[in-house]
Motif scaffolding. Sequence first.
Motif, PDB file in Angstrom:
ATOM      1  N   ASN A 101      78.032   1.603   3.081  1.00 29.51           N
ATOM      2  CA  ASN A 101      78.497   2.357   1.906  1.00 29.51           C
ATOM      3  C   ASN A 101      77.273   2.588   1.022  1.00 29.51           C
ATOM      4  O   ASN A 101      76.728   1.646   0.444  1.00 29.51           O
ATOM      5  CB  ASN A 101      79.581   1.542   1.186  1.00 29.51           C
ATOM      6  CG  ASN A 101      80.068   2.209  -0.079  1.00 29.51           C
ATOM      7  OD1 ASN A 101      79.415   3.120  -0.616  1.00 29.51           O
ATOM      8  ND2 ASN A 101      81.211   1.755  -0.571  1.00 29.51           N
ATOM      9  N   THR A 157      76.713   3.604  -1.825  1.00 29.26           N
ATOM     10  CA  THR A 157      76.717   3.275  -3.252  1.00 29.26           C
ATOM     11  C   THR A 157      76.952   1.781  -3.487  1.00 29.26           C
ATOM     12  O   THR A 157      77.111   1.355  -4.618  1.00 29.26           O
ATOM     13  CB  THR A 157      77.780   4.089  -4.025  1.00 29.26           C
ATOM     14  OG1 THR A 157      79.056   3.800  -3.463  1.00 29.26           O
ATOM     15  CG2 THR A 157      77.496   5.570  -3.933  1.00 29.26           C
ATOM     16  N   ASP A 158      76.960   0.995  -2.410  1.00 26.57           N
ATOM     17  CA  ASP A 158      77.246  -0.439  -2.547  1.00 26.57           C
ATOM     18  C   ASP A 158      76.158  -1.278  -1.860  1.00 26.57           C
ATOM     19  O   ASP A 158      76.169  -1.429  -0.641  1.00 26.57           O
ATOM     20  CB  ASP A 158      78.623  -0.734  -1.938  1.00 26.57           C
ATOM     21  CG  ASP A 158      78.988  -2.205  -2.041  1.00 26.57           C
ATOM     22  OD1 ASP A 158      78.214  -2.982  -2.641  1.00 26.57           O
ATOM     23  OD2 ASP A 158      80.053  -2.568  -1.496  1.00 26.57           O
TER      24      ASP A 158
END
Length: 339
Positions: free
Chosen positions: A290, A292-293
Amino acid sequence: MKRIIFALALGNQLVTALPSVYRRSDIAAQQVGYISVSVATIWTDSSKPRPVDAPALTNPADIEGWLDSMTVDQYLDLTDNDRTQTQALYGARVDILSQQDGWYEVAVEGQPTPKNSLGYPGWMPAAQVSLDSSYGQLLSNKPFAAVDKVATAPLYRDVLMTETYLEISYDTRLPVIAHLGGLIQVAVPSGGSAYLSARHATVYDSISSIPYPTGKDLVNAGKLFLGRPYLWGGSSGFAFDCSGFTHTLYDARGITIARDSDAQADFTGHGTEIAQSELEPGDLIFYASNLTDPSSIYHVAMYAGNGEMLEAYGAGIPVRITPVRFNDDYWGAERFLTH
Ligand SMILES: *[C@@H]1O[C@H](CO)[C@@H](O)[C@H](O)[C@H]1NC(C)=O
């Protein structure tokens, strides 16, 4: 021949000067130990080893026999059931955090992690740890020999270097007793001494005297391990996981980065972010599920130049050099070398 005889005489003298008695101290008072097998595997807890893992639990440990005996499914199961955490090399210092039923909970020094400020935590058989504080003093005070020319090296029992005592890993560091040309006499964690060849190891006065590497130096060292197995938690020259590989390549050159890939991308701001077009050999490349993680970063590789990277990718896939993947999971790259 003359040199060898001199070394033999000196060797004997020094061996007798070393402590021969294994002094078992009280854990509560000491809380520091030294790995006394070639490679100690650090487990999530003492229930995690399976019957096939028996060779990794003994002293001496049979790391090569263990790796040879596992099927790809058994390698995969180490990952899927989160059995192993990391590994610690012969002679390395661990902090002992607790003990239970013949197992120690330890923190492996030199493997930074947000999980514990002392080092990478996990469980290992107590039989693989020496509590010999006189070895510890030599480790703190003496120059050390670092295995840094080969993936694994024989440690010899005898000064003629014919009888192998243990096969030890790249990046193993042992205190030096005497250094005579091609022969390095080192102290070992269970008392006494053994011999390394200068063809396999280099003597350094301290970590800061290890020459600062170029990225190409790191890549060339990485190529020593092409074809070695992938092992979840692996951080020895016998077998690596992705971040154990990159951590070890930097560590051998005196540069400490975090142990795990997500922490390597992030940890205490050591690295500088590098754009895809700026990649240079030695830079680390991260992959995430992911984008954005940051906690979803699951893989790290080392840029090798010419659009290729070195990586320990996954179970059943030996350490390899492969074109850099710039797919949906490409997180970015970091540079740890400052000059
Ligand atoms: C990715 O991570 C962000 C930030 O943590 C989160 O808000 C988002 O739901 C995640 N996306 C997926 C597909 O899990």
